[in-house]
Enzyme design. Structure first.
Site, short mmCIF file in Angstrom:
data_model
loop_
_atom_site.label_atom_id
_atom_site.label_comp_id
_atom_site.label_asym_id
_atom_site.label_seq_id
_atom_site.Cartn_x
_atom_site.Cartn_y
_atom_site.Cartn_z
CB SER A 24 27.51 4.58 37.08
OG SER A 24 28.47 3.55 37.63
CG HIS A 157 25.63 52.87 38.06
ND1 HIS A 157 24.86 52.15 38.84
CD2 HIS A 157 26.61 53.45 38.76
CE1 HIS A 157 25.35 52.64 39.95
NE2 HIS A 157 26.12 53.33 39.96
CB SER A 278 27.76 36.24 9.79
OG SER A 278 26.55 35.94 9.22
CE LYS A 284 27.09 39.66 12.94
NZ LYS A 284 26.69 40.39 14.40
CG ASN A 286 29.34 37.13 14.88
OD1 ASN A 286 29.24 38.39 15.03
ND2 ASN A 286 28.84 36.49 14.13
CD GLU A 291 28.41 35.79 21.40
OE1 GLU A 291 29.15 35.80 20.16
OE2 GLU A 291 27.10 35.86 21.19
CE1 TYR A 318 27.66 5.32 46.60
CE2 TYR A 318 26.06 3.63 46.92
CZ TYR A 318 26.97 4.45 46.13
OH TYR A 318 26.92 4.29 44.84
#
Ligand code: ARG
Length: 458
Positions: A24, A157, A278, A284, A286, A291, A318
């Site tokens: 690990s 809505h 873009s 553009k 963005n 996002e 464990y």
């Protein structure tokens, strides 16, 4: 050759594939500082209780500081053969100080050690989340203050519902985030018990002082059951659950920013600093940060589900399965902190387009409820009848291709002859929001009270 930490009963070393699945160190090196802080507190306690000589305890504590500076300085050589951060640190300590290094692990196991290290790491992340959320709340408050009376459409809505204020909308997120912040605070309080000294699972026959190590490491007390102390990962699960809910809130807000910044809405202009262009379409701009924030819930909730799935069905105490707790939690914490920082930057920088907000608020018959309420209040009609009459007025306006305030009094009276000139007073969006003075309502006067209350609390 067999392992220097546990190889006594082994004649052969591990297969390369065994080493690959077992190690690990590739990720748990992130726990180096917690590991060394924990070991230093343990060594101090072993010295103070007379389990180790004072000189051994001192040599260990000083040697561990050297190891830490090597790790933080980037000169430390991590070894996969040494599996994890615990054994890497101890092996280096042995190189540095010799025989006393072998006494550090007295009255301790890697099971309580890893539970301790990880718990301290998650505890720090609760604090980081609290800070990140607080910064975002400040940015939202500033937006709310600037636009406490800017009118915008409120939606249900995603259809126009009733006019609300920009400040009210921003303050809705302040409320959500305050609950998120409280969740991290609750989780932190609950996790603040030290597993150190639970040893492998049963406790130890050495006269250790768990209260002393707990105190030295900032815990409220030692965990009361040694089996639970090494088997429990609730602290990470609670952190991930709180993170998932926070990320869900951020995702909803991010979605709104994506919609609002579109050419069709133009409610907000995001700054260049938090937008991208873009490579083909020159016009553009963005909302990529929004996002990506909208998407991060995928990883964060994924980590929550992954760890719950790992833990379910594990017998006490464990099992090596539990080594799978860390990578996902690290990734989720990184994603959350980055999302909070990006959202704070976006919100601080963004400009609301007051005119576009107002125009949108006035469209879609947004004051129809105000008209119905007027029919109830002034003409004494039952609400159901007022609702029906207003519906007919909306249909009339729709047929005339105009908004409610554009209907003439004659047109209004053709639907109900009791309607008088004063109805026009309630049909503007400003009048609509100003009238919503119930506690927690969208009236600027109410919103300003909430802003003031939050400014005191933050
Ligand atoms: N690397 C291990 C983990 O992350 C440390 C604990 C190992 N304990 C053990 N009994 N093998 O869980």
């Amino acid at each position: 050759t067999s392992n220097q930490m546990w190889g006594g009963r082994f004649a052969d070393g591990p297969d390369a594939i065994m080493e690959a699945i077992n190690a690990s160190i590739g990720f748990d090196q992130r726990l180096a500082r917690q590991d060394i802080d924990g070991s230093r507190a343990h060594a101090q306690m072993l010295g103070d209780t007379g389990i180790l000589s004072g000189s051994d305890a001192k040599a260990i504590r000083e040697g561990l500081l050297t190891v830490l500076s090597e790790i933080e300085g980037g000169t430390f050589q991590f070894s996969t053969a040494l599996e994890d951060i615990h054994m890497n640190v101890e092996a280096r300590l042995r190189e540095l100080i010799g025989e006393p290094a072998g006494r550090l692990h007295t009255g301790r196991s890697r099971n309580d050690q890893v539970a301790l290290d990880f718990r301290m790491w998650v505890r720090d992340q609760c604090d980081a989340a609290t800070q990140g959320i607080t910064a975002l709340m400040h940015a939202l408050l500033a937006q709310a203050e600037a636009g406490a009376d800017w009118v915008m459409p409120g939606f249900t809505h995603l259809q126009t519902a009733q006019p609300v204020t920009w400040g009210h909308h921003m303050m809705a997120y302040v409320e959500m985030l305050s609950r998120d912040r409280a969740r991290f605070g609750d989780a932190r309080r609950r996790m603040n018990l030290s597993p150190l000294g639970a040893a492998a699972l049963a406790g130890t026959s050495f006269p250790i002082d768990r209260h002393a190590t707990a105190k030295a490491l900032g815990f409220d007390a030692p965990a009361a059951n040694s089996l639970d102390a090494v088997a429990d990962r609730d602290f990470a699960l609670e952190f991930l659950a709180a993170s998932s809910i926070t990320a869900m809130h951020l995702s909803r807000f991010a979605e709104e920013l994506v919609i609002w910044s579109s050419a069709q809405f133009r409610f907000v202009t995001l700054s260049d600093r938090f937008s991208t262009g873009s490579s083909i379409m020159p016009q553009k701009k963005n909302p990529d940060a929004a996002e990506l924030i909208r998407a991060k819930i995928g990883r964060i909730l994924g980590a929550n589900v992954a760890l719950l799935t790992v833990m379910k069905g594990l017998p006490l105490t464990y099992s090596k399965d539990m080594q799978e707790d860390k990578e996902q939690t690290f990734d989720a914490a990184d994603a959350l902190m980055l999302s909070l920082a990006a959202m704070t930057g976006m919100v601080s920088d963004m400009n609301a387009n007051q005119d576009a907000l107002r125009a949108a608020a006035a469209s879609g018959f947004s004051t129809a409820t105000d008209l119905a309420d007027w029919l109830v209040r002034v003409l004494g009609l039952p609400f159901r009848e007022a609702h029906h009459i207003t519906g007919r007025l909306v249909a009339l306006a729709e047929a005339e291709n105009c908004d409610l305030p554009d209907l003439t009094l004659d047109q209004m009276r053709s639907v109900h002859d009791g309607i008088t000139e004063s109805v026009y007073d309630v049909l503007t969006v400003e009048a609509s929001v100003a009238s919503r003075t119930s506690y927690g309502g969208t009236a600027p006067s109410e919103v300003r009270k909430q802003i003031a209350a939050w400014k005191d609390r933050l």
